[in-house]
Design an enzyme around this catalytic site. Structure first.
Site, short mmCIF file in Angstrom:
data_model
loop_
_atom_site.label_atom_id
_atom_site.label_comp_id
_atom_site.label_asym_id
_atom_site.label_seq_id
_atom_site.Cartn_x
_atom_site.Cartn_y
_atom_site.Cartn_z
N ILE A 121 0.83 -1.21 0.00
CA ILE A 121 0.00 0.00 0.00
C ILE A 121 0.87 1.26 0.00
CG2 ILE A 121 -1.94 -1.14 1.11
CD1 ILE A 121 -1.14 0.13 3.73
N ASP A 122 2.18 1.11 0.25
CA ASP A 122 3.08 2.26 0.17
C ASP A 122 3.27 2.72 -1.28
OD1 ASP A 122 3.41 1.95 2.87
OD2 ASP A 122 5.35 0.97 2.73
N MET A 165 -0.18 4.92 6.76
CA MET A 165 1.08 4.19 6.70
C MET A 165 1.91 4.68 5.51
SD MET A 165 1.53 0.08 6.37
CE MET A 165 3.10 -0.66 5.93
N GLY A 166 3.24 4.52 5.60
CA GLY A 166 4.04 4.91 4.46
C GLY A 166 5.53 5.01 4.71
#
Length: 215
Positions: A121-122, A165-166
Site C-alpha cells: 500500500i506504500d 502508513m508509508g
C-alpha cells in the site's frame, strides 16, 4: 483455473514458512473458490518480517539452526518441495529478499526461478507505477476519513488527524486525501443548516517528501 495441472503450494507466513517447511498444498477445492480471494484484502496465508540475509534474526526467532544460513535453508526446502517457480508477493523488503534469493540460487546452480510481485500500500516499489493493493487502500482510507469527518460535526472542539502508513513514502497519504477530496467536490451542500464545503475539506496534508516547519 487456467492451468489445473500445475501443482501449487503456499508457504504459510511467507519466508518464515519457507524456512520452516510449513506450507499448504492447494487442492482442487481451493482452486474452485480462488476467485473469492478478490473479495477481501490482506493475506490469508499470512506474512512475516523475515530477511533471508539476516542470519542473526532468523537464528533468534528459531527459523534456522546454529551454523545454518537462511538462504541455503530456503534453497534446500525449495528443492525438497520440487519447486520450479517461486512467486513472492510483497513490498520493498519482500522483493529485495527475493532478489537476494534469486542471486544465491543462480550462484549455487539451483534450477529455480524467482518472480517478485509488487504488493504494497506504500506504492514505493520502483519503477512499478502502481503496486497491487495501493489504490484500494487509498479508497478505503478515504472512506474511513469521510465517516470520521461526518461524526466530527457533533463536536465543536474536534481536531482530526488521519495518519496513513508509508514510512518514508507519502504516496498513500497523498492519494487518500485525493480520493477523499473527490467526494467533497461532488457532494451536495445545505449552507443554511451548516453543511458547507469548507467544513468538510482537508486543511493540511503532510508527507515525508516535503520538509514541514510548524512554527
Amino acid at each position: 483455473e487456467l492451468y489445473p495441472a500445475v501443482e501449487l503450494i503456499a508457504y504459510k507466513a511467507g519466508y518464515k514458512g519457507l524456512l520452516l517447511g510449513d506450507s499448504i498444498t492447494i487442492t482442487p477445492e481451493m482452486r474452485k473458490h480462488a476467485r473469492y480471494l478478490h473479495e477481501t484484502g490482506g493475506s490469508p496465508i499470512g506474512s512475516s518480517r523475515v530477511k533471508l540475509t539476516n542470519v542473526k534474526d532468523c537464528l533468534k526467532r528459531g527459523l534456522i539452526q546454529e551454523g545454518e544460513h537462511p538462504l541455503e535453508v530456503a534453497a534446500k526446502q525449495l528443492t525438497k518441495d520440487a519447486i520450479d517457480v517461486l512467486h513472492t508477493i510483497g513490498g520493498d523488503d519482500t522483493n529485495i529478499t527475493a532478489a537476494d534469493l534469486a542471486a544465491y540460487l543462480e550462484a549455487n546452480n539451483y534450477n529455480l526461478t524467482v518472480v517478485g510481485l509488487p504488493k504494497t500500500i506504500d506504492n514505493d516499489v520502483y519503477p512499478v507505477r502502481q503496486s497491487l493493493g495501493a489504490w484500494t487502500a487509498a479508497e478505503h482510507g478515504a472512506k474511513f476519513f469521510e465517516n470520521i469527518v461526518n461524526e466530527s460535526t457533533a463536536n465543536p472542539r474536534m481536531l482530526i488527524i488521519h495518519e496513513c502508513m508509508g514510512r518514508a513514502c507519502g504516496w498513500l497519504t497523498a492519494h487518500t486525501a485525493r480520493e477523499y477530496r473527490r467526494t467533497v467536490e461532488t457532494a451536495h451542500w445545505n449552507v443554511g443548516l451548516g453543511l458547507y464545503k469548507a467544513r468538510k475539506d482537508v486543511h493540511a496534508i503532510y508527507i515525508p517528501e516535503i520538509d514541514v516547519d510548524l512554527q
